[in-house]
Design a protein around this motif. Structure first.
Motif, PDB file in Angstrom:
ATOM      1  N   SER A 221       0.836  -1.206   0.000  1.00  0.00           N
ATOM      2  CA  SER A 221       0.000   0.000   0.000  1.00  0.00           C
ATOM      3  C   SER A 221       0.867   1.251   0.000  1.00  0.00           C
ATOM      4  N   TYR A 222       1.922   1.223   0.822  1.00  0.00           N
ATOM      5  CA  TYR A 222       2.748   2.423   0.946  1.00  0.00           C
ATOM      6  C   TYR A 222       3.662   2.651  -0.245  1.00  0.00           C
ATOM      7  N   VAL A 223       4.000   1.614  -0.961  1.00  0.00           N
ATOM      8  CA  VAL A 223       4.738   1.798  -2.219  1.00  0.00           C
ATOM      9  C   VAL A 223       3.877   2.607  -3.189  1.00  0.00           C
ATOM     10  N   LYS A 224       2.588   2.228  -3.288  1.00  0.00           N
ATOM     11  CA  LYS A 224       1.666   2.946  -4.183  1.00  0.00           C
ATOM     12  C   LYS A 224       1.358   4.340  -3.654  1.00  0.00           C
ATOM     13  N   ILE A 225       1.215   4.449  -2.315  1.00  0.00           N
ATOM     14  CA  ILE A 225       0.929   5.752  -1.702  1.00  0.00           C
ATOM     15  C   ILE A 225       2.067   6.737  -1.974  1.00  0.00           C
ATOM     16  N   ILE A 226       3.311   6.298  -1.709  1.00  0.00           N
ATOM     17  CA  ILE A 226       4.467   7.181  -1.907  1.00  0.00           C
ATOM     18  C   ILE A 226       4.617   7.558  -3.377  1.00  0.00           C
ATOM     19  N   SER A 227       4.354   6.597  -4.256  1.00  0.00           N
ATOM     20  CA  SER A 227       4.404   6.869  -5.698  1.00  0.00           C
ATOM     21  C   SER A 227       3.385   7.946  -6.076  1.00  0.00           C
ATOM     22  N   THR A 244       0.544  12.705   7.216  1.00  0.00           N
ATOM     23  CA  THR A 244      -0.539  11.822   7.680  1.00  0.00           C
ATOM     24  C   THR A 244      -0.132  10.352   7.596  1.00  0.00           C
ATOM     25  N   CYS A 245       0.789  10.030   6.685  1.00  0.00           N
ATOM     26  CA  CYS A 245       1.208   8.637   6.504  1.00  0.00           C
ATOM     27  C   CYS A 245       2.409   8.260   7.370  1.00  0.00           C
ATOM     28  N   SER A 246       3.284   9.223   7.645  1.00  0.00           N
ATOM     29  CA  SER A 246       4.531   8.901   8.335  1.00  0.00           C
ATOM     30  C   SER A 246       4.285   8.387   9.751  1.00  0.00           C
ATOM     31  N   SER A 247       3.279   8.940  10.448  1.00  0.00           N
ATOM     32  CA  SER A 247       2.984   8.486  11.809  1.00  0.00           C
ATOM     33  C   SER A 247       2.559   7.024  11.805  1.00  0.00           C
ATOM     34  N   HIS A 248       1.726   6.656  10.828  1.00  0.00           N
ATOM     35  CA  HIS A 248       1.271   5.265  10.719  1.00  0.00           C
ATOM     36  C   HIS A 248       2.443   4.342  10.403  1.00  0.00           C
ATOM     37  N   ILE A 292       1.488   9.485  21.298  1.00  0.00           N
ATOM     38  CA  ILE A 292       2.444  10.594  21.143  1.00  0.00           C
ATOM     39  C   ILE A 292       2.701  10.844  19.659  1.00  0.00           C
ATOM     40  N   ILE A 293       2.953   9.759  18.910  1.00  0.00           N
ATOM     41  CA  ILE A 293       3.219   9.864  17.469  1.00  0.00           C
ATOM     42  C   ILE A 293       2.014  10.459  16.740  1.00  0.00           C
ATOM     43  N   TYR A 294       0.820   9.922  17.027  1.00  0.00           N
ATOM     44  CA  TYR A 294      -0.372  10.366  16.299  1.00  0.00           C
ATOM     45  C   TYR A 294      -0.782  11.789  16.664  1.00  0.00           C
ATOM     46  N   CYS A 295      -0.482  12.216  17.890  1.00  0.00           N
ATOM     47  CA  CYS A 295      -0.836  13.588  18.290  1.00  0.00           C
ATOM     48  C   CYS A 295       0.172  14.604  17.753  1.00  0.00           C
ATOM     49  N   LEU A 296       1.451  14.345  17.999  1.00  0.00           N
ATOM     50  CA  LEU A 296       2.470  15.320  17.645  1.00  0.00           C
ATOM     51  C   LEU A 296       2.651  15.455  16.137  1.00  0.00           C
ATOM     52  N   ARG A 297       2.375  14.398  15.387  1.00  0.00           N
ATOM     53  CA  ARG A 297       2.592  14.431  13.944  1.00  0.00           C
ATOM     54  C   ARG A 297       1.306  14.651  13.159  1.00  0.00           C
TER      55      ARG A 297
END
Length: 315
Positions: A221-227, A244-248, A292-297
């Motif tokens: 999924s993330y290969v296609k997302i980043i593309s 929005t994707c980096s935290s996940h 922490i990740i989902y809030c700060l990012r």
């Protein structure tokens, strides 16, 4: 390799002793304080996310619906192991009955599988949002989101009932000291005196289905997302999509990385001390970092948090 059946007469065990961190007796009080603080952070942080996704109109989207489910799961997941760990750090008697051990293992496996599936569903949601933005409202409608969440929560239940039953049906007739802080599969299997080969093969099959396949789907999924992100004309749009994707992705790397090392590496390379440290990552450390990740990012969550705290102060 499986173990050979025991020779001679042995007494069947009725309980285990969780050694936990008893090998560092001078650090019991310190560890209790550290794990208690982490547990409180996990409970407060994830509870805040659940509340925000329920009360803030700006967070009434599929992405935050799944984030609310994920935070609920994290509270359940850590509550399977941490309260027992805190109790054991305060007392000498660390005995745990077969039933209690089996129950802990079952819920740990079910919630662990659910976490793998929810993280995969969250990746699918981001894939649709970024790669098919015009169709996103049609594809990720409320009914589908509820069905996906229900599937994530329930799919691991029947498999792990049978799996846990098979593990605790093995004969345990030798040492009863579990060199771990909870009833995880590898330390329990080391105490079985029957043939564990079939169980070990089953572990690999289930690990592939529950851990490896979801992980590969997330990566795909993330290969296609980043593309798709790299094709966006606006630098601001690319930055927002990446944030929005980096935290996940960070949460996925922490959780799956430690889980794959524990369950999919060869049995001969298992070291009790290393296993305990790695287990701390996916049972305690990752759930602490998630809110922490989902809030700060995430700017939307931060804005919702500020509004919520202002309302609370003004009441």
């Amino acid at each position: 390799m499986g173990k050979s059946p025991p020779q001679g007469n042995h007494t069947t065990l009725m309980e285990f002793i969780l050694l936990g961190f008893s090998d560092v007796p001078n650090l019991q009080g310190f560890l209790f304080g550290v794990f208690l603080v982490i547990y409180v952070i996990i409970l407060i942080g994830n509870s805040l996310i659940i509340i925000l996704t329920k009360v803030d109109p700006c967070l009434q989207t599929p992405m935050y619906f799944f984030l609310g489910n994920f935070s609920s799961l994290e509270i359940c997941y850590v509550s399977v192991t941490v309260p027992r760990l805190l109790t054991d750090l305060c007392r000498q008697n660390r005995n745990i009955s077969f039933l209690a051990c089996a129950t802990q293992m079952y819920f740990f496996l079910v919630f662990g599988a659910t976490e793998c599936f929810i993280l995969t569903t969250m990746a699918y949601d981001r894939y649709v949002a970024i790669c098919n933005p015009l169709l996103y409202p049609l594809i990720m409608h409320k009914r589908l989101c509820i069905q996906l969440a229900a599937g994530c929560w329930s799919s691991g239940v029947p498999v792990h009932i049978v799996f846990t039953y098979l593990i605790f049906s093995l004969p345990f007739c030798g040492p009863n000291q579990l060199n771990h802080f909870f009833c995880d599969i590898p330390p329990v299997l080391t105490l079985a005196c029957g043939d564990t080969f079939l169980i070990e093969m089953l572990i690999y099959v289930i690990a592939v289905l529950v851990v490896t396949i979801p992980f590969m789907l997330i990566l795909g999924s993330y290969v296609k997302i980043i593309s798709s992100i790299l094709k966006l004309p606006s630098a601001t749009g690319r930055a927002k999509a990446f944030s929005t994707c980096s935290s996940h992705l960070m949460v996925v790397a922490l959780f799956f990385g430690s889980g794959i090392i524990i369950y999919l590496r060869p049995k001969s390379s298992h070291l009790a001390g290393l296993d305990k440290v790695l287990s701390l990552f996916y049972t305690i450390v990752t759930p602490m970092f998630n809110p922490i990740i989902y809030c700060l990012r995430n700017k939307d969550v931060m804005v919702a948090l500020r509004k919520f705290l202002l309302k609370c102060i003004m009441l």
